[in-house]
Design a protein around this motif. Structure first.
Motif, PDB file in Angstrom:
ATOM      1  N   LEU A  94     -22.052  28.521 -28.730  1.00 32.88           N
ATOM      2  CA  LEU A  94     -23.254  28.104 -28.011  1.00 32.88           C
ATOM      3  C   LEU A  94     -24.191  27.238 -28.844  1.00 32.88           C
ATOM      4  O   LEU A  94     -25.310  26.950 -28.418  1.00 32.88           O
ATOM      5  N   THR A  95     -23.766  26.844 -30.030  1.00 33.60           N
ATOM      6  CA  THR A  95     -24.624  26.037 -30.888  1.00 33.60           C
ATOM      7  C   THR A  95     -23.888  24.782 -31.354  1.00 33.60           C
ATOM      8  O   THR A  95     -22.661  24.713 -31.305  1.00 33.60           O
ATOM      9  N   GLY A  96     -24.665  23.807 -31.795  1.00 37.53           N
ATOM     10  CA  GLY A  96     -24.086  22.605 -32.387  1.00 37.53           C
ATOM     11  C   GLY A  96     -23.924  21.441 -31.437  1.00 37.53           C
ATOM     12  O   GLY A  96     -23.337  20.420 -31.809  1.00 37.53           O
ATOM     13  N   GLY A  97     -24.431  21.540 -30.204  1.00 36.59           N
ATOM     14  CA  GLY A  97     -24.288  20.449 -29.249  1.00 36.59           C
ATOM     15  C   GLY A  97     -25.091  19.224 -29.649  1.00 36.59           C
ATOM     16  O   GLY A  97     -26.175  19.334 -30.235  1.00 36.59           O
ATOM     17  N   THR A  98     -24.560  18.041 -29.332  1.00 39.54           N
ATOM     18  CA  THR A  98     -25.257  16.789 -29.618  1.00 39.54           C
ATOM     19  C   THR A  98     -25.675  16.064 -28.344  1.00 39.54           C
ATOM     20  O   THR A  98     -26.501  15.144 -28.388  1.00 39.54           O
ATOM     21  N   PHE A  99     -25.129  16.447 -27.208  1.00 34.71           N
ATOM     22  CA  PHE A  99     -25.470  15.878 -25.893  1.00 34.71           C
ATOM     23  C   PHE A  99     -25.012  16.902 -24.866  1.00 34.71           C
ATOM     24  O   PHE A  99     -24.018  17.602 -25.083  1.00 34.71           O
ATOM     25  N   THR A 100     -25.750  17.006 -23.754  1.00 27.62           N
ATOM     26  CA  THR A 100     -25.441  18.048 -22.768  1.00 27.62           C
ATOM     27  C   THR A 100     -25.196  17.444 -21.395  1.00 27.62           C
ATOM     28  O   THR A 100     -25.795  16.429 -21.026  1.00 27.62           O
ATOM     29  N   LEU A 101     -24.314  18.085 -20.655  1.00 32.47           N
ATOM     30  CA  LEU A 101     -24.009  17.717 -19.273  1.00 32.47           C
ATOM     31  C   LEU A 101     -24.265  18.926 -18.385  1.00 32.47           C
ATOM     32  O   LEU A 101     -23.868  20.046 -18.726  1.00 32.47           O
ATOM     33  N   THR A 102     -24.929  18.723 -17.251  1.00 34.55           N
ATOM     34  CA  THR A 102     -25.164  19.798 -16.305  1.00 34.55           C
ATOM     35  C   THR A 102     -24.772  19.319 -14.910  1.00 34.55           C
ATOM     36  O   THR A 102     -25.211  18.258 -14.463  1.00 34.55           O
ATOM     37  N   ASN A 103     -23.919  20.067 -14.243  1.00 29.84           N
ATOM     38  CA  ASN A 103     -23.305  19.635 -12.987  1.00 29.84           C
ATOM     39  C   ASN A 103     -23.765  20.520 -11.832  1.00 29.84           C
ATOM     40  O   ASN A 103     -23.464  21.711 -11.785  1.00 29.84           O
ATOM     41  N   LEU A 104     -24.514  19.928 -10.895  1.00 29.46           N
ATOM     42  CA  LEU A 104     -24.954  20.640  -9.697  1.00 29.46           C
ATOM     43  C   LEU A 104     -24.336  20.048  -8.440  1.00 29.46           C
ATOM     44  O   LEU A 104     -24.801  20.299  -7.324  1.00 29.46           O
ATOM     45  N   GLY A 105     -23.287  19.248  -8.622  1.00 31.22           N
ATOM     46  CA  GLY A 105     -22.653  18.582  -7.488  1.00 31.22           C
ATOM     47  C   GLY A 105     -22.093  19.543  -6.470  1.00 31.22           C
ATOM     48  O   GLY A 105     -22.164  19.299  -5.256  1.00 31.22           O
ATOM     49  N   ALA A 106     -21.532  20.670  -6.931  1.00 35.74           N
ATOM     50  CA  ALA A 106     -20.929  21.629  -6.009  1.00 35.74           C
ATOM     51  C   ALA A 106     -21.962  22.273  -5.096  1.00 35.74           C
ATOM     52  O   ALA A 106     -21.609  22.847  -4.060  1.00 35.74           O
ATOM     53  N   MET A 107     -23.239  22.184  -5.448  1.00 33.10           N
ATOM     54  CA  MET A 107     -24.306  22.764  -4.639  1.00 33.10           C
ATOM     55  C   MET A 107     -24.916  21.753  -3.681  1.00 33.10           C
ATOM     56  O   MET A 107     -25.922  22.035  -3.032  1.00 33.10           O
ATOM     57  N   GLY A 108     -24.350  20.547  -3.632  1.00 33.29           N
ATOM     58  CA  GLY A 108     -24.839  19.536  -2.707  1.00 33.29           C
ATOM     59  C   GLY A 108     -26.070  18.795  -3.180  1.00 33.29           C
ATOM     60  O   GLY A 108     -26.718  18.102  -2.389  1.00 33.29           O
ATOM     61  N   ILE A 109     -26.413  18.911  -4.472  1.00 29.74           N
ATOM     62  CA  ILE A 109     -27.608  18.252  -5.000  1.00 29.74           C
ATOM     63  C   ILE A 109     -27.345  16.758  -5.139  1.00 29.74           C
ATOM     64  O   ILE A 109     -26.370  16.339  -5.764  1.00 29.74           O
ATOM     65  N   GLU A 110     -28.230  15.949  -4.566  1.00 32.51           N
ATOM     66  CA  GLU A 110     -28.057  14.507  -4.586  1.00 32.51           C
ATOM     67  C   GLU A 110     -28.726  13.852  -5.789  1.00 32.51           C
ATOM     68  O   GLU A 110     -28.298  12.792  -6.245  1.00 32.51           O
ATOM     69  N   SER A 111     -29.799  14.447  -6.296  1.00 30.31           N
ATOM     70  CA  SER A 111     -30.519  13.908  -7.441  1.00 30.31           C
ATOM     71  C   SER A 111     -31.429  14.985  -7.990  1.00 30.31           C
ATOM     72  O   SER A 111     -31.998  15.764  -7.221  1.00 30.31           O
ATOM     73  N   PHE A 112     -31.563  15.066  -9.313  1.00 31.01           N
ATOM     74  CA  PHE A 112     -32.471  16.053  -9.897  1.00 31.01           C
ATOM     75  C   PHE A 112     -32.910  15.591 -11.278  1.00 31.01           C
ATOM     76  O   PHE A 112     -32.462  14.551 -11.766  1.00 31.01           O
ATOM     77  N   THR A 113     -33.795  16.346 -11.886  1.00 32.69           N
ATOM     78  CA  THR A 113     -34.339  15.998 -13.203  1.00 32.69           C
ATOM     79  C   THR A 113     -33.897  17.044 -14.219  1.00 32.69           C
ATOM     80  O   THR A 113     -34.539  18.094 -14.345  1.00 32.69           O
ATOM     81  N   PRO A 114     -32.809  16.812 -14.933  1.00 29.52           N
ATOM     82  CA  PRO A 114     -32.379  17.773 -15.953  1.00 29.52           C
ATOM     83  C   PRO A 114     -33.425  17.882 -17.057  1.00 29.52           C
ATOM     84  O   PRO A 114     -34.118  16.911 -17.368  1.00 29.52           O
TER      85      PRO A 114
END
Length: 459
Positions: free
Chosen positions: A371-391
């Motif tokens: 859970l540590t050491g990330g340099t860039f993150t991806l978050t996917n809400l497509g399966a919930m039908g989200i069209e646009s959001f502010t991560p």
């Protein structure tokens, strides 16, 4: 002779652990290395081992207690051994035989003092911030204009930790940004209620100390109903508490800006269909849209090192390798496991690795190394039908990509309009570390690579 077993420090950022279950009960025989209890950190579940052999004479905390790290957790000794003096030294009495509810011993016996001092020395030598308040406590106090000298610490050796600041904030009136700046600048004390909407404290309230609460409207009719009805109060703890703190810290300490666009998903959908229909022996049937996007994102980041970086305030740490975090919704809350060296993985390897670390998160078995050491993150809400959001940025990372759903989008083809499936993309970046144009170029390149995913896989 009775020995004290302390709550171990499970990671540099862990300040306390919540006891989920005692696997050994008082009176049970234990050996060094036996599991005494299961505890929950802000990231995962850990098994706490006994550091002594003998009989478990006393459990110093109950299930669901929040135990600061490196403080006494249990006492192990000889059967029937008198530990009343030891318990008294830990803050309890011989009749109670337990640590007081404050979770912080008022007086500590000499062995525990020596242990605490040695722990602090190790922390200082290893570069961990030391002092009367933890870094997270100082950051939260500064953001909320809370004077640390007015807070009593419950951490090791009386140190102020995050939960102490949160306790001090309980019941405080909301502050406007200008009021917060005025408090930090002048050191004044905010009134219990301001003249703003909903009782918010305004800057003018701090300049005029004579604030009167607004008149309450008269109630002419009393309804024969219990108000407000049935209510359930849920204690904020564990992953939820830490996530809340980190989200607030991210939004108050970074200059976040989000760009939204979309990518033609025709080829990525066609590729996913072919993979699903591929021979089972190839091991590609379980590859997901998320795996494909993660792979393309990792390879695109190689061309934009300024996005694969950490903002440290007075410096920017740029990484040559891509260690890609991916937000996962688990029964315990939000977790962000990291796929290390994601840019060097094949599509098949990416699919295998994501499933491995996602499964560990879902089972509560993910450790700090996952859970540590990330340099860039991806978050996917497509399966919930989200069209646009502010991560929200995973601080100190410079960028985070939000993946939205795929839906038809009208596109001009000559003089005709055709509907083509498009995948929504939302990129949040820290404007302290980079500017809109470089971030926009990265997003444009990412879109091009998703559109031509078959060419990217051929590299």
């Amino acid at each position: 002779m009775a020995e004290i077993v302390v709550m171990p420090k499970a990671g540099n950022s862990v300040e306390s652990c919540i006891i989920l279950e005692w696997t050994k009960q008082e009176g049970d025989s234990v050996q060094a290395g036996d599991i005494l209890c299961e505890a929950e950190t802000d990231k995962t579940t850990v098994s706490v081992e006994s550091t002594a052999s003998g009989t478990l004479l006393k459990q110093l905390y109950k299930i669901e207690d929040d135990v600061p790290v490196m403080l006494p957790l249990a006492v192990v000794g000889e059967p029937g051994e008198d530990i009343s003096e030891l318990l008294a030294g830990l803050g309890g009495t011989s009749e109670e035989g337990a640590v007081e509810e404050s979770n912080a011993p008022a007086a500590v016996s000499a062995p525990v003092v020596e242990m605490t001092q040695s722990v602090q020395a190790v922390q200082t030598d290893s570069g961990t911030p030391s002092g009367f308040a933890s870094p997270r406590a100082r950051n939260l106090a500064a953001a909320k204009a809370v004077a640390l000298d007015k807070i009593t610490g419950t951490g090791p050796d009386g140190r102020i930790i995050e939960r102490d600041v949160l306790a001090a904030l309980d019941g405080m009136a909301a502050l406007t940004p200008s009021a917060m700046e005025e408090l930090i600048r002048t050191g004044k004390t905010a009134p219990s209620r301001g003249t703003g909407l909903g009782g918010r404290v305004l800057k003018s309230d701090l300049l005029d100390s004579s604030i009167e609460a607004p008149l309450q409207p008269a109630v002419s009719t009393v309804l024969n109903l219990d108000f407000p009805g049935e209510v359930e109060e849920i204690k904020v703890k564990g992953v939820r508490k830490i996530t809340a703190s980190r989200m607030l810290e991210s939004l108050t300490q970074t200059a976040q800006l989000t760009m939204n666009t979309s990518a033609d998903a025709t080829r990525i959908l066609a590729l996913r269909k072919r993979l699903k229909e591929s021979p089972e022996s190839m091991g590609l049937q379980s590859i997901t849209i998320n795996d494909l996007v993660m792979l393309v994102t990792a390879r695109t980041l190689k061309e934009f090192p300024e996005m694969n970086a950490h903002w440290l305030g007075d410096s920017i740490r740029v990484f040559k390798s891509i260690h890609l975090g991916c937000a996962v919704d688990t029964p315990r809350g939000l977790m962000v496991p990291v796929v290390r060296f994601a840019d060097s993985l094949s599509l098949k390897e990416m699919g295998v690795e994501t499933k491995r670390i996602f499964a560990k998160c879902m089972d509560g078995q993910a450790g700090p190394e996952d859970l540590t050491g990330g340099t860039f993150t991806l978050t996917n809400l497509g399966a919930m039908g989200i069209e646009s959001f502010t991560p929200v940025l995973n601080k100190p990372e410079v960028g985070i990509l939000g993946v939205c759903n795929i839906q038809p989008k009208p596109v001009m083809k000559g003089e005709d309009v055709v509907f083509i499936p498009h995948m929504g993309l939302s990129l949040t970046f820290d404007h302290q570390a980079t500017d809109g144009a470089p971030a926009g170029r990265f997003l444009k390149a990412l879109v091009a690579n998703l559109v031509n995913i078959d060419l990217v896989l051929a590299l």
